[in-house]
Motif scaffolding. Structure first.
Motif, short mmCIF file in Angstrom:
data_model
loop_
_atom_site.label_atom_id
_atom_site.label_comp_id
_atom_site.label_asym_id
_atom_site.label_seq_id
_atom_site.Cartn_x
_atom_site.Cartn_y
_atom_site.Cartn_z
N GLU A 32 1.38 -1.08 -0.14
CA GLU A 32 -0.01 -0.26 0.36
C GLU A 32 0.66 1.15 -0.20
OE1 GLU A 32 -3.08 0.05 3.33
OE2 GLU A 32 -3.33 2.05 2.92
N VAL A 33 1.75 1.38 0.34
CA VAL A 33 2.79 2.70 1.08
C VAL A 33 4.25 2.03 0.46
CG1 VAL A 33 1.43 3.62 2.06
CG2 VAL A 33 3.08 1.53 3.45
N PRO A 34 4.85 1.80 -0.38
CA PRO A 34 6.09 1.81 -1.26
C PRO A 34 7.09 2.27 -1.35
CG PRO A 34 4.40 1.18 -3.15
CD PRO A 34 3.94 1.90 -1.39
N ASP A 35 6.44 3.71 -1.40
CA ASP A 35 7.29 5.13 -1.75
C ASP A 35 8.40 5.32 -1.18
OD1 ASP A 35 4.82 6.38 -3.51
OD2 ASP A 35 6.38 4.86 -4.58
N GLY A 36 9.47 4.95 -1.25
CA GLY A 36 10.40 5.35 -0.29
C GLY A 36 11.34 4.25 0.66
N TYR A 37 10.87 3.21 0.28
CA TYR A 37 11.87 1.90 0.62
C TYR A 37 12.04 0.62 -0.92
CZ TYR A 37 8.91 3.53 4.85
OH TYR A 37 8.31 4.20 5.55
N ASN A 38 13.35 -0.12 -0.26
CA ASN A 38 13.29 -1.00 -1.42
C ASN A 38 13.44 -2.06 -0.37
OD1 ASN A 38 16.24 -1.54 -0.67
ND2 ASN A 38 15.86 0.80 -1.41
N VAL A 39 13.15 -3.36 -0.29
CA VAL A 39 13.12 -5.00 -0.59
C VAL A 39 13.91 -5.59 -1.19
CG1 VAL A 39 11.03 -4.48 0.78
CG2 VAL A 39 11.49 -5.44 -1.25
N SER A 40 14.68 -7.24 -0.39
CA SER A 40 14.83 -7.90 -0.97
C SER A 40 15.21 -9.28 -0.90
CB SER A 40 16.80 -7.55 -1.31
OG SER A 40 17.70 -7.80 0.17
N ARG A 41 14.52 -10.33 -0.84
CA ARG A 41 14.59 -11.72 -0.09
C ARG A 41 15.43 -13.02 -1.16
NH1 ARG A 41 9.53 -14.62 0.53
NH2 ARG A 41 10.76 -16.39 2.12
N LEU A 42 16.60 -12.58 -0.31
CA LEU A 42 17.80 -12.96 -1.08
C LEU A 42 18.09 -15.09 -0.71
CD1 LEU A 42 20.54 -10.77 -1.60
CD2 LEU A 42 19.20 -11.48 -3.12
N LYS A 43 17.27 -14.80 0.33
CA LYS A 43 16.77 -16.51 0.96
C LYS A 43 15.77 -16.17 2.09
CE LYS A 43 21.99 -16.43 2.70
NZ LYS A 43 22.84 -16.57 4.12
N LYS A 44 15.25 -17.52 1.45
CA LYS A 44 13.88 -17.77 2.32
C LYS A 44 13.71 -16.97 3.42
CE LYS A 44 10.70 -21.50 2.52
NZ LYS A 44 10.28 -23.15 2.32
N GLN A 45 14.37 -17.74 4.17
CA GLN A 45 14.09 -16.69 6.43
C GLN A 45 14.35 -15.09 6.13
OE1 GLN A 45 16.99 -19.19 4.40
NE2 GLN A 45 19.02 -18.39 5.49
N ASN A 46 15.51 -15.03 5.62
CA ASN A 46 15.50 -13.16 5.05
C ASN A 46 14.85 -12.45 4.57
OD1 ASN A 46 17.19 -14.32 7.59
ND2 ASN A 46 18.86 -13.79 6.30
N PHE A 47 14.32 -11.39 4.94
CA PHE A 47 13.47 -10.26 4.29
C PHE A 47 14.46 -8.99 4.62
CE2 PHE A 47 10.87 -8.74 1.03
CZ PHE A 47 9.58 -8.34 1.50
N LEU A 48 14.95 -8.20 4.21
CA LEU A 48 15.34 -7.55 4.67
C LEU A 48 14.56 -5.94 3.65
CD1 LEU A 48 17.73 -8.85 4.34
CD2 LEU A 48 19.98 -7.30 3.87
N LEU A 49 14.07 -4.58 4.34
CA LEU A 49 14.01 -3.84 4.34
C LEU A 49 14.84 -2.37 3.82
CD1 LEU A 49 10.79 -2.68 3.78
CD2 LEU A 49 11.42 -1.43 5.69
N GLY A 50 14.69 -1.87 2.80
CA GLY A 50 15.97 -0.75 2.81
C GLY A 50 15.66 0.92 2.86
N LEU A 51 16.31 2.01 3.50
CA LEU A 51 15.47 3.09 3.25
C LEU A 51 16.84 3.23 2.65
CD1 LEU A 51 14.22 1.86 5.49
CD2 LEU A 51 13.48 4.64 6.13
N GLU A 52 16.56 4.19 1.39
CA GLU A 52 17.96 4.96 0.35
C GLU A 52 18.71 5.87 0.94
OE1 GLU A 52 17.79 2.73 -3.47
OE2 GLU A 52 17.70 4.37 -3.49
N SER A 53 17.45 7.35 1.35
CA SER A 53 17.60 8.39 1.98
C SER A 53 16.99 8.66 2.93
CB SER A 53 17.36 9.55 0.70
OG SER A 53 18.21 10.75 1.23
N ALA A 54 16.75 8.69 4.26
CA ALA A 54 15.52 8.81 4.72
C ALA A 54 15.35 10.70 4.44
CB ALA A 54 16.06 7.73 6.47
N ALA A 55 13.72 9.98 5.36
CA ALA A 55 13.29 11.18 5.17
C ALA A 55 11.76 11.16 7.06
CB ALA A 55 12.09 11.14 4.50
N PRO A 56 12.03 12.84 7.34
CA PRO A 56 11.07 12.79 8.54
C PRO A 56 10.09 11.62 8.68
CG PRO A 56 12.15 14.53 8.21
CD PRO A 56 12.36 13.80 6.95
N SER A 57 9.31 11.95 7.60
CA SER A 57 7.56 11.08 7.18
C SER A 57 8.33 9.30 6.98
CB SER A 57 7.33 11.85 5.85
OG SER A 57 8.32 10.77 4.95
#
Lengths: 112, 115
Positions: free
Chosen positions: B59-84
């Motif tokens: 629903e709210v993906p803007d500003g975030y990226n994710v990766s699922r390289l391994k089944k057991q791990n799910f990473l959430l990335g913020l490339e340029s953090a904002a106060p929002s």
């Protein structure tokens, strides 16, 4: 209109009271109806779920679903201070990739 | 079983900094989710994954990226953090049985403040 609306609260009741928590929804595709409980600074945990319409009871907790009115309720009998938490309603369809749609949550405080 | 774990528990970032939130689950679940929870807004889905190597927007993906390289791990990335993006972030996982979206198991959350 949001897909799921939940009374915002907060709600404060004395110990032993009967508590009624409610949600309404607009998406007719929802078939699974859940209540999650979230203690302060913790992750949500599933409390109860119901499939389609009807009632489900688990100890002091009763979940009701009225699909004709698109209305669900959670009743807590003989409320205890340990019931103080945020309660979130959530709903989903039946597909394998179905996602949960949550209400905003209501914070309940049970006073000793 | 540890269930769903999240790292770190707390973080303070300055505007423009980047960071990665790690979610790990030991239940062999196929599906994993990232949510954010804000006062008065409830839980909102950011991104999700239905299996290793796959991701999809929520629903709210803007500003975030994710990766699922391994089944057991799910990473959430913020490339340029904002106060929002100040929020509490929850990861969840579930098994891929149809009609059982409710069986999501949540982690303890990461409290992120962006100044």
């Amino acid at each position: 209109q949001k897909e799921v609306e939940q009374d915002p609260g907060p709600l404060s009741v004395p110990e032993g009271a009967i508590v009624s928590l409610n949600c309404t929804y607009s998406n007719s595709a929802f078939q699974y109806f859940m209540w999650y409980r979230q203690y302060s600074r913790k992750g949500p945990e599933l409390l109860m779920y119901t499939y389609s319409s009807g009632n489900k009871e688990d100890g002091r907790f009763t979940a009701q679903v009225d699909k004709s009115s698109k209305y669900i309720s959670l009743f807590i009998r003989d409320s205890q201070p340990s019931d103080s938490a945020t309660y979130l309603c959530a709903m989903s369809g039946t597909g394998a990739n179905s996602k949960l749609t949550f209400g905003k949550g209501i914070t309940l405080s049970v006073r000793p | 079983n540890a269930g769903v774990t999240q790292t770190p528990k707390f973080r303070v970032l300055k505007t423009g900094q980047s960071m990665t939130l790690l979610c790990a689950q030991d239940m062999n679940h196929e599906y994993m989710y990232w949510y954010r929870q804000d006062p008065g807004m409830g839980l909102r889905l950011i991104h999700y994954s239905v299996g290793e190597g796959t991701t999809a927007k929520g629903e709210v993906p803007d500003g975030y990226n994710v990766s699922r390289l391994k089944k057991q791990n799910f990473l959430l990335g913020l490339e340029s953090a904002a106060p929002s993006q100040t929020s509490v972030y929850f990861c969840a996982s579930r098994a891929p049985r149809a009609g059982l979206a409710y069986e999501q198991y949540f982690g303890p959350g990461t409290r992120l403040t962006v100044t």
